[in-house]
Enzyme design. Structure first.
Site, PDB file in Angstrom:
ATOM      1  N   LYS A  56      28.082  85.305  88.942  1.00  0.00           N
ATOM      2  CA  LYS A  56      26.860  85.316  88.873  1.00  0.00           C
ATOM      3  C   LYS A  56      25.598  85.491  90.333  1.00  0.00           C
ATOM      4  CE  LYS A  56      25.395  82.006  87.202  1.00  0.00           C
ATOM      5  NZ  LYS A  56      26.996  81.402  86.574  1.00  0.00           N
TER       6      LYS A  56
ATOM      7  N   ARG B  78      18.643  74.562  83.605  1.00  0.00           N
ATOM      8  CA  ARG B  78      19.638  74.914  83.159  1.00  0.00           C
ATOM      9  C   ARG B  78      19.585  73.885  81.490  1.00  0.00           C
ATOM     10  NH1 ARG B  78      24.075  73.974  86.703  1.00  0.00           N
ATOM     11  NH2 ARG B  78      23.217  74.130  89.069  1.00  0.00           N
TER      12      ARG B  78
ATOM     13  N   ARG C 111      41.257  80.837  92.999  1.00  0.00           N
ATOM     14  CA  ARG C 111      40.548  80.984  94.391  1.00  0.00           C
ATOM     15  C   ARG C 111      41.510  79.769  95.014  1.00  0.00           C
ATOM     16  NH1 ARG C 111      34.540  80.681  94.098  1.00  0.00           N
ATOM     17  NH2 ARG C 111      34.874  78.207  92.631  1.00  0.00           N
TER      18      ARG C 111
ATOM     19  N   ARG D  42      40.570  74.257  95.591  1.00  0.00           N
ATOM     20  CA  ARG D  42      39.340  72.490  95.326  1.00  0.00           C
ATOM     21  C   ARG D  42      39.183  72.254  94.260  1.00  0.00           C
ATOM     22  NH1 ARG D  42      33.920  75.759  96.483  1.00  0.00           N
ATOM     23  NH2 ARG D  42      33.541  75.596  93.697  1.00  0.00           N
TER      24      ARG D  42
ATOM     25  N   ARG E  48      34.146  72.078  82.566  1.00  0.00           N
ATOM     26  CA  ARG E  48      32.950  72.535  83.215  1.00  0.00           C
ATOM     27  C   ARG E  48      32.352  73.727  82.718  1.00  0.00           C
ATOM     28  NH1 ARG E  48      34.745  75.520  88.855  1.00  0.00           N
ATOM     29  NH2 ARG E  48      32.244  75.610  88.959  1.00  0.00           N
TER      30      ARG E  48
END
Length: 209
Positions: A13, A88, A123, A156, A167
């Site tokens: 996004k 949200r 990542r 991370r 998540r």
């Protein structure tokens, strides 16, 4: 052109938002950035927000919408804006509607769970300069070493598989109902985020024109 981008973490996004901002000369508004700026500037709403944040409480929807309305009233939002990270939840979307902020289109970016996990878990970020790599999509020349500054690359905590799965569960529970809310208003356009970036961007533009 007042837009909302929705979709789970890892669908790209943010990347598409930057490209849309550049093409249409509109503003990307992050509610997190808004809150931090208001607190730093010590505005009336900023002082109220700080009281909540200092206690570790969530800032109320009314306060966030107040900040949004202040931000949207600025001249650089005349061409429109993209809301990033808000709303949200359904109550936030309802409060936004009641505040008189008109939303034209909601782009819903979709991708398979497996794709999202592959993207996020691969990542790697440089500890020194913050450059971002991906073990399969943008691998560094030397494993775990930044091409740009030679710094150490790390993963991370929220890019670890257990965290990503959590998540996605939170997203599905909290934010996914927004899709039905805006679908019922005829404002949702689904964008397949499994495609190459160029096609995702072209499809996003097509949805707005």
């Amino acid at each position: 052109m007042n837009l909302i981008f929705v979709g789970p973490p890892g669908v790209g996004k943010g990347t598409i938002a930057k490209m849309i901002v550049e093409k249409f000369k509109i503003v990307q508004i992050s509610t997190g950035d808004l809150l931090r700026a208001a607190v730093k500037e010590g505005t009336g709403l900023g002082k109220k927000a700080k009281e909540y944040m200092d206690k570790g409480d969530l800032v109320t929807d009314d306060l966030v919408i107040g900040l949004l309305k202040e931000r949207i009233a600025k001249p650089d939002c005349e061409n429109g804006f993209i809301l990033d990270g808000f709303p949200r939840t359904i109550p936030q979307a309802e409060a936004l509607d009641e505040s008189g902020v008109e939303i034209d289109t909601v782009l819903n970016f979709t991708a398979l769970k497996e794709t999202i996990i592959q993207r996020l878990s691969g990542r790697r970020i440089c500890k020194k300069c913050g450059a971002i790599f991906h073990i399969t999509n943008i691998p560094p020349k030397i494993e775990d070493v930044c091409d740009k500054c030679g710094g150490e690359l790390y993963q991370r905590d929220d890019d670890k598989i257990e965290a990503i799965v959590n998540r996605l569960i939170v997203y599905k529970k909290q934010t996914a109902p927004l899709i039905d809310y805006y679908k019922n208003k005829g404002k949702i356009v689904d964008i397949n985020a499994e495609l190459p970036l160029k096609e995702i961007f072209e499809n996003s533009i097509g949805a707005l024109e």
